[in-house]
Design an enzyme around this catalytic site. Structure first.
Site, PDB file in Angstrom:
ATOM      1  N   ASP A  33       0.939  -1.147   0.151  1.00  0.00           N
ATOM      2  CA  ASP A  33       0.037  -0.090   0.118  1.00  0.00           C
ATOM      3  C   ASP A  33       0.881   1.220  -0.011  1.00  0.00           C
ATOM      4  O   ASP A  33       1.979   1.069   0.336  1.00  0.00           O
ATOM      5  CB  ASP A  33      -0.799  -0.009   1.287  1.00  0.00           C
ATOM      6  CG  ASP A  33      -2.023  -1.033   1.358  1.00  0.00           C
ATOM      7  OD1 ASP A  33      -2.071  -1.848   0.260  1.00  0.00           O
ATOM      8  OD2 ASP A  33      -2.488  -1.337   2.374  1.00  0.00           O
TER       9      ASP A  33
ATOM     10  N   ASP B 112       1.057   4.817   1.878  1.00  0.00           N
ATOM     11  CA  ASP B 112       0.332   5.315   2.982  1.00  0.00           C
ATOM     12  C   ASP B 112       0.764   7.022   2.864  1.00  0.00           C
ATOM     13  O   ASP B 112       2.056   7.112   2.845  1.00  0.00           O
ATOM     14  CB  ASP B 112       0.732   4.950   4.142  1.00  0.00           C
ATOM     15  CG  ASP B 112       0.128   3.413   4.524  1.00  0.00           C
ATOM     16  OD1 ASP B 112      -0.851   3.333   4.273  1.00  0.00           O
ATOM     17  OD2 ASP B 112       0.885   2.745   4.795  1.00  0.00           O
TER      18      ASP B 112
END
Length: 206
Positions: free
Chosen positions: A135, A137
């Site tokens: 991911d 962030d």
């Protein structure tokens, strides 16, 4: 260096292992050393120490601790990791989250933003803790209320991203998940005293 000048998500390098206080997890002594940073977390200490977290080799290896400000020798903030030239020349540029960060860095956003999480850690240290499915962030610094329409444009860009991307918006009172606030009109604001549900993350509560 003072504890008040540091903010959640900042990466800190310490003088040595003894600078890290209050850590009880046994794995820390095996995998962590002063050549690796710790990350500032949200908490309050009566002694004025900085609340930090230690990152291990696995996702479940996270340990809270404390450090004194005078033991900090280097600081890297999330916003220092968004330079487009540094991103494109990074050894991780082929990873989708870094490609997405590079795309964001080429746009003139009306706020200061930064990269956190595993991607920020990799960019700051050169350690390959990210992979193709990682991911991205992100955080947005928001000392003053921001335009909802402008934040929607940012979120729409992330919704079509090369990877999953999440944004934490940092206000003077705490941080909240942008997607949650845009979707629901309210969000859980993470403060130093704990989380609370708010509709206006910028309104101070006594």
């Amino acid at each position: 260096m003072t504890s008040s000048s540091l903010r959640p998500h900042d990466l800190l390098w310490l003088t040595d292992r003894s600078a890290l206080q209050g850590v009880t997890e046994s794995w820390v002594d095996t995998v962590w050393h002063a050549g690796l940073p710790v990350v500032v977390r949200r908490d309050v200490d009566e002694q004025g120490r900085i609340p930090v977290g230690v990152r291990g080799l696995r996702r479940d290896q996270r340990a809270p601790g404390w450090v004194d400000a005078q033991q900090v020798v280097r600081v890297v903030t999330p916003e220092q990791l968004t330079d487009a030239q540094a991103l494109v020349s990074s050894p991780f540029i082929s990873a989708p989250p870094v490609q997405m960060a590079f795309q964001l860095a080429q746009h003139g956003w009306p706020w200061v933003w930064g990269i956190t999480g595993s991607v920020g850690y990799a960019l700051a240290t050169g350690i390959p803790v990210i992979h193709a499915a990682s991911d991205l962030d992100l955080l947005i610094r928001a000392p003053q209320p921001l335009s909802r329409d402008a934040l929607m444009q940012w979120q729409q860009r992330l919704d079509t991203a090369l990877c999953r991307a999440d944004t934490q918006v940092e206000t003077p009172s705490g941080g909240f998940a942008l997607n949650e606030w845009l979707r629901d009109g309210q969000a859980l604001l993470k403060t130093r005293q704990g989380p609370r549900l708010v509709s206006d993350p910028w309104r101070r509560e006594d």
